[in-house]
Design a protein around this motif. Sequence first.
Motif, short mmCIF file in Angstrom:
data_model
loop_
_atom_site.label_atom_id
_atom_site.label_comp_id
_atom_site.label_asym_id
_atom_site.label_seq_id
_atom_site.Cartn_x
_atom_site.Cartn_y
_atom_site.Cartn_z
N ARG A 89 8.96 5.02 -39.13
CA ARG A 89 9.24 4.83 -40.63
C ARG A 89 9.78 3.42 -40.91
N ILE A 90 10.31 3.15 -40.56
CA ILE A 90 9.98 1.35 -40.65
C ILE A 90 9.10 0.55 -40.77
N ASP A 91 9.08 -0.65 -40.67
CA ASP A 91 8.71 -1.70 -40.68
C ASP A 91 8.51 -2.11 -39.01
N SER A 92 7.83 -3.00 -39.18
CA SER A 92 8.47 -3.87 -37.43
C SER A 92 9.29 -5.21 -37.42
N SER A 93 8.98 -5.81 -38.70
CA SER A 93 9.55 -6.99 -38.93
C SER A 93 11.55 -6.32 -39.15
N LEU A 94 11.45 -5.18 -39.93
CA LEU A 94 12.72 -4.83 -40.49
C LEU A 94 13.20 -4.90 -38.71
N ALA A 95 12.30 -4.03 -37.62
CA ALA A 95 12.71 -3.31 -36.39
C ALA A 95 13.66 -4.40 -35.96
N GLY A 96 12.59 -5.37 -36.07
CA GLY A 96 13.12 -7.24 -35.20
C GLY A 96 14.91 -7.66 -35.61
N MET A 97 14.38 -6.94 -37.37
CA MET A 97 16.23 -7.60 -38.03
C MET A 97 16.39 -8.10 -37.50
N LEU A 98 17.08 -5.88 -37.33
CA LEU A 98 17.76 -5.36 -37.08
C LEU A 98 18.40 -5.49 -35.55
N ASN A 99 17.58 -5.76 -34.89
CA ASN A 99 17.72 -6.30 -33.20
C ASN A 99 18.75 -7.62 -33.12
N SER A 100 18.42 -8.41 -33.85
CA SER A 100 19.60 -10.17 -34.19
C SER A 100 20.61 -9.07 -33.84
N PHE A 101 21.62 -7.68 -34.56
CA PHE A 101 22.67 -7.89 -34.30
C PHE A 101 22.85 -7.82 -32.98
N THR A 102 22.34 -7.55 -31.53
CA THR A 102 22.68 -7.52 -30.38
C THR A 102 23.89 -8.14 -30.04
N PRO A 103 23.71 -9.36 -29.99
CA PRO A 103 24.97 -10.81 -29.78
C PRO A 103 26.65 -9.64 -29.84
N VAL A 104 26.76 -8.68 -31.47
CA VAL A 104 27.78 -8.76 -31.70
C VAL A 104 28.63 -7.61 -30.61
N PHE A 105 27.03 -6.67 -30.81
CA PHE A 105 28.08 -5.91 -30.27
C PHE A 105 27.95 -6.21 -28.23
N ALA A 106 27.45 -7.14 -28.03
CA ALA A 106 27.89 -7.76 -26.50
C ALA A 106 29.32 -7.87 -26.52
#
Length: 288
Positions: A89-106
Amino acid sequence: MNQRLMNWGIFLLLSLTWGSSFILMKLGLTSFSPYQVASIRLISAGLALLPFFLKFIRQTPTSKIPVIILSGLLGNGIPAYLFCIAETRIDSSLAGMLNSFTPVFALIFSLALFSAPVLKRQVMGLMIGFAGVILLFLVKGVGANAYWYYGFLVILATACYGLNIALVHHYLKEFQSLQLVSISLFFMGLFALPVLLLSNFGTTFRETEQPWMSLAASCTLGLIGTGIASLLFYQLIRSAGAIFASMVTYGLPVVAIGWGLLAGESVNIWQVVCLGVIMSGVYLVNRK
């Protein structure tokens, strides 16, 4: 100095490899369902590392096997399905941008589970990062994409990544990277096999025009985007620490956006601004 250069080399390779994963998922989804793409990804990665599994499983303490399997679920198994479902349902570019949140959860899981010390700027970074994600959802939701909320599946996947980073750093750091990856991905492939078999996988080759391209993309995703990339990532955690490893998300969205633009996806200036806000928060979280 040589080790530092090696760490940065791994960093760049991971950025390129994982940044390319999102467009490979899109290619896989042209013929297969999200459950089939994710399953092929995990099975192909497990098969590629099978010889190493047979070697290392005998050397690994039985008490550590459940922890390694949990690491596989958090670092590969669950996110593989979440990302594929989201990208229907979403663009691959949006998925890549949202993936940048990983360090915050770490950081969040390190604080919550392992009582890591926290600084005021890290709390500020968390707040800025969350604000950037909310703004990115708002910007994407205003446009033509009516299914922007599928991005929350990516956020859930980054939470799994963050928890896995904290888990590996505190409980599995003494193991070799190849040992962890081969064992965890063997079990992920084992768990994914019945999912693939129950999905009428064989009929896809009779009903679609280009299943082989999707199959090649899914297998490449498994071999490179999961198998080799996981090996590099575990090595980076061991040699440079959890926080530096999680900073791969700085380079990853740039690669994902580049592939998205080449594939004709829509990326506007406001999305890039939101990504900048997220990155600012990530920088405050991770800055020494």
